[in-house]
Write an enzyme that holds these catalytic residues in place. Structure first.
Site, PDB file in Angstrom:
ATOM      1  N   GLU A 150     -77.714  -2.918  -1.136  1.00 53.08           N
ATOM      2  CA  GLU A 150     -77.008  -2.904  -1.779  1.00 53.08           C
ATOM      3  C   GLU A 150     -77.127  -2.866  -3.544  1.00 53.08           C
ATOM      4  O   GLU A 150     -75.822  -2.425  -4.415  1.00 53.08           O
ATOM      5  CB  GLU A 150     -77.397  -4.961  -1.885  1.00 53.08           C
ATOM      6  CG  GLU A 150     -76.546  -5.392  -0.357  1.00 53.08           C
ATOM      7  CD  GLU A 150     -76.777  -6.605  -0.910  1.00 53.08           C
ATOM      8  OE1 GLU A 150     -76.421  -7.478  -1.029  1.00 53.08           O
ATOM      9  OE2 GLU A 150     -78.067  -7.494  -0.044  1.00 53.08           O
TER      10      GLU A 150
ATOM     11  N   GLY B 265     -79.515 -12.396  -0.041  1.00 55.93           N
ATOM     12  CA  GLY B 265     -80.534 -12.668  -0.990  1.00 55.93           C
ATOM     13  C   GLY B 265     -80.645 -13.678  -0.462  1.00 55.93           C
ATOM     14  O   GLY B 265     -82.057 -14.219  -1.412  1.00 55.93           O
ATOM     15  N   SER B 266     -79.738 -14.144  -0.425  1.00 59.02           N
ATOM     16  CA  SER B 266     -80.403 -16.198  -0.131  1.00 59.02           C
ATOM     17  C   SER B 266     -81.098 -16.190   0.641  1.00 59.02           C
ATOM     18  O   SER B 266     -81.647 -17.487   0.880  1.00 59.02           O
ATOM     19  CB  SER B 266     -79.056 -16.937  -0.432  1.00 59.02           C
ATOM     20  OG  SER B 266     -78.191 -16.886  -1.638  1.00 59.02           O
TER      21      SER B 266
ATOM     22  N   SER C 101     -77.916 -21.528  -0.346  1.00 57.09           N
ATOM     23  CA  SER C 101     -76.679 -20.058  -0.741  1.00 57.09           C
ATOM     24  C   SER C 101     -76.821 -19.832  -2.409  1.00 57.09           C
ATOM     25  O   SER C 101     -76.496 -21.037  -2.871  1.00 57.09           O
ATOM     26  CB  SER C 101     -75.741 -20.079   0.063  1.00 57.09           C
ATOM     27  OG  SER C 101     -74.756 -19.814  -0.482  1.00 57.09           O
TER      28      SER C 101
ATOM     29  N   LYS D 131     -65.866 -11.229   3.352  1.00 55.41           N
ATOM     30  CA  LYS D 131     -65.731 -12.406   2.524  1.00 55.41           C
ATOM     31  C   LYS D 131     -64.527 -12.062   2.764  1.00 55.41           C
ATOM     32  O   LYS D 131     -64.013 -14.121   3.451  1.00 55.41           O
ATOM     33  CB  LYS D 131     -66.854 -12.491   1.554  1.00 55.41           C
ATOM     34  CG  LYS D 131     -67.828 -13.071   1.907  1.00 55.41           C
ATOM     35  CD  LYS D 131     -69.328 -13.411   1.160  1.00 55.41           C
ATOM     36  CE  LYS D 131     -70.500 -12.982   1.078  1.00 55.41           C
ATOM     37  NZ  LYS D 131     -71.240 -13.396   0.296  1.00 55.41           N
TER      38      LYS D 131
ATOM     39  N   ARG E 197     -79.050 -11.505  -4.812  1.00 47.27           N
ATOM     40  CA  ARG E 197     -80.419 -10.733  -4.968  1.00 47.27           C
ATOM     41  C   ARG E 197     -81.280 -10.816  -6.219  1.00 47.27           C
ATOM     42  O   ARG E 197     -82.791 -10.659  -5.840  1.00 47.27           O
ATOM     43  CB  ARG E 197     -80.255  -9.413  -4.210  1.00 47.27           C
ATOM     44  CG  ARG E 197     -79.162  -8.725  -4.767  1.00 47.27           C
ATOM     45  CD  ARG E 197     -78.585  -7.644  -4.373  1.00 47.27           C
ATOM     46  NE  ARG E 197     -77.833  -7.334  -4.339  1.00 47.27           N
ATOM     47  CZ  ARG E 197     -76.776  -7.233  -5.115  1.00 47.27           C
ATOM     48  NH1 ARG E 197     -76.294  -8.309  -5.342  1.00 47.27           N
ATOM     49  NH2 ARG E 197     -75.626  -6.714  -5.867  1.00 47.27           N
TER      50      ARG E 197
ATOM     51  N   HIS F 294     -95.096   1.410  18.802  1.00 51.21           N
ATOM     52  CA  HIS F 294     -94.534   2.218  19.771  1.00 51.21           C
ATOM     53  C   HIS F 294     -93.116   2.062  20.870  1.00 51.21           C
ATOM     54  O   HIS F 294     -93.322   2.017  22.091  1.00 51.21           O
ATOM     55  CB  HIS F 294     -95.078   0.507  20.920  1.00 51.21           C
ATOM     56  CG  HIS F 294     -96.829   0.219  20.436  1.00 51.21           C
ATOM     57  ND1 HIS F 294     -97.576   0.285  21.436  1.00 51.21           N
ATOM     58  CD2 HIS F 294     -97.545  -0.450  19.018  1.00 51.21           C
ATOM     59  CE1 HIS F 294     -99.233   0.235  20.535  1.00 51.21           C
ATOM     60  NE2 HIS F 294     -99.273  -0.018  19.451  1.00 51.21           N
TER      61      HIS F 294
ATOM     62  N   SER G  84     -74.195 -18.688  -3.685  1.00 48.47           N
ATOM     63  CA  SER G  84     -73.072 -19.002  -4.663  1.00 48.47           C
ATOM     64  C   SER G  84     -72.104 -20.491  -4.014  1.00 48.47           C
ATOM     65  O   SER G  84     -71.763 -20.933  -4.570  1.00 48.47           O
ATOM     66  CB  SER G  84     -71.711 -18.108  -3.421  1.00 48.47           C
ATOM     67  OG  SER G  84     -71.745 -17.850  -1.685  1.00 48.47           O
TER      68      SER G  84
ATOM     69  N   THR H 276     -71.251 -19.633   1.314  1.00 47.69           N
ATOM     70  CA  THR H 276     -71.237 -18.722   2.212  1.00 47.69           C
ATOM     71  C   THR H 276     -71.385 -19.813   3.550  1.00 47.69           C
ATOM     72  O   THR H 276     -71.929 -20.190   3.964  1.00 47.69           O
ATOM     73  CB  THR H 276     -72.931 -18.078   2.791  1.00 47.69           C
ATOM     74  OG1 THR H 276     -73.255 -17.288   0.978  1.00 47.69           O
ATOM     75  CG2 THR H 276     -73.329 -16.723   3.779  1.00 47.69           C
TER      76      THR H 276
HETATM   77  O1  PA5 Z   1     -76.968 -10.216  -2.221  1.00 45.26           O
HETATM   78  C1  PA5 Z   1     -76.000 -10.422  -1.791  1.00 45.26           C
HETATM   79  O2  PA5 Z   1     -75.351 -10.768  -3.087  1.00 45.26           O
HETATM   80  C2  PA5 Z   1     -75.670 -11.121  -0.818  1.00 45.26           C
HETATM   81  O3  PA5 Z   1     -76.993 -10.508   0.235  1.00 45.26           O
HETATM   82  C3  PA5 Z   1     -76.181 -11.957  -0.536  1.00 45.26           C
HETATM   83  O4  PA5 Z   1     -77.094 -13.217  -1.406  1.00 45.26           O
HETATM   84  C4  PA5 Z   1     -74.971 -13.154   0.723  1.00 45.26           C
HETATM   85  O5  PA5 Z   1     -73.702 -12.534   1.237  1.00 45.26           O
HETATM   86  C5  PA5 Z   1     -74.793 -14.420   0.746  1.00 45.26           C
HETATM   87  O6  PA5 Z   1     -74.523 -15.035  -0.221  1.00 45.26           O
HETATM   88  P1  PA5 Z   1     -74.984 -16.354  -0.862  1.00 45.26           P
HETATM   89  O7  PA5 Z   1     -76.128 -16.050  -1.658  1.00 45.26           O
HETATM   90  O8  PA5 Z   1     -74.040 -16.626  -1.960  1.00 45.26           O
HETATM   91  O9  PA5 Z   1     -74.968 -17.166  -0.014  1.00 45.26           O
END
Ligand code: PA5
Length: 303
Positions: A184, A11-12, A53, A295, A105, A200, A55, A58
């Site tokens: 997710e 998501g980041s 990131s 994680k 996300r 293709h 959080s 990561t």
């Molecule tokens: O949607 C989510 O929670 C994950 O895809 C996170 O974005 C991914 O694990 C990376 O973590 P972070 O966004 O904290 O860097």
């Protein structure tokens, strides 16, 4: 500056994809989204690097940040806290602080718009303020309609396997976003691809195993302004060939004027579909226990 690199995971990283698509259509500066530990050799003193990131913890993004620091790269950090925020503060690296308390996300706006603002200030892209305003208005105006449409598609997808095909390069990330949000939020398997490339190779994969193919529902993402006119024809001819091998297909078209608004129109619609499907399946769209567990176990292993 020679290039822009945005490093992040899941998501980041999606904010970087938005920036990449916009700049692909607008400027000659190459933009790369890097989803891995060590940065590639092209990243150097003439790179603008964004370490993103939510959080801030990561490990891949932290490793990429550290390799950027070693090479003396100009870095900007986007995070809500964690180790990355601490390191940026300690290293005197500019920090774009994202509000905490949401799934990464869901912070898609916070992880994309600030990058555009910084790049504009550096003279690397134009000012997207009008496009941002247009996007905000469009999302507000269309939300109820998209919600109703998403509810219908979410219910329909309950027993299907969604495959999302983007019909232009700038929508590639939107298809991937649909896949990730379905994974997710709704906790279902999904897949995405981009035309014309898909026709293709992947097109040959439909046929076996039969019990899976019959459950596949194809979602075509179309943007009239950016797609080559042959790509829609290609999609139409392809689904004709697939009749009898898949459960069905539907095409959804972008709305809005600017590319930013058009991309967001289908991306937000996909987000809503994933949440509606989660509701239908009785799962919590906010939690991602398997990712958290992974994680956790990785953090107990030596780096
Ligand atoms: O949607 C989510 O929670 C994950 O895809 C996170 O974005 C991914 O694990 C990376 O973590 P972070 O966004 O904290 O860097």
């Amino acid at each position: 500056m020679d290039n822009v690199v945005i490093t992040g995971m899941g998501g980041s990283a999606i904010g970087g994809e938005i920036v990449k698509s916009l700049l692909l259509a607008d400027t000659s500066i190459p933009v790369m989204v890097w989803r891995d530990y060590r940065l590639p050799p092209m990243v150097g003193r003439r790179t603008v690097l964004f370490a993103s990131s939510y959080s801030g913890n990561t490990e891949e993004t932290i490793a990429a940040y550290l390799s950027g620091r070693e090479r003396g790269v100009q870095i900007f950090v986007l995070t809500s806290g964690g180790r990355l925020a601490e390191m940026a503060a300690g290293d005197g690296v500019p920090l774009i602080k994202i509000p905490s308390g949401m799934p990464p996300r869901a912070a898609i706006g916070f992880m994309s718009i600030p990058i555009l603002v910084v790049l504009n200030k550096l003279g690397l892209c134009h000012n997207y303020e009008d496009d941002i305003m247009e996007t905000e208005i469009l999302l507000k105006e269309r939300m109820n309609f998209w919600r109703r449409r998403a509810s219908a598609l979410g219910n329909f997808l309950f027993k299907q396997i969604p495959i999302i095909y983007s019909m232009s390069r700038v929508l590639d990330w939107v298809g991937y976003r649909w896949q990730c949000q379905l994974n997710e939020n709704a906790k279902v398997i999904a897949h995405h691809g981009c035309l014309p490339e898909q026709s293709h190779n992947e097109v040959m994969g439909f046929g076996a195993p039969d019990f899976i193919n019959k459950r596949i529902f194809i979602i075509g993402l179309f943007d009239k302004k950016s797609a080559h006119h042959r790509t829609l024809i290609r999609f139409q001819e392809m689904v004709k060939l697939l009749r009898g091998y898949i459960a069905g297909f539907r095409i959804y078209e972008t709305e809005g004027k600017s590319l930013l608004a058009r991309m967001f129109s289908l991306s937000v619609f996909g987000d809503l579909v994933s949440v509606m499907l989660a509701k239908q399946r009785g799962v919590d769209p906010l939690t991602i226990p398997r990712i958290d567990e992974l994680k956790g176990s990785l953090s107990r292993r030596k780096m």
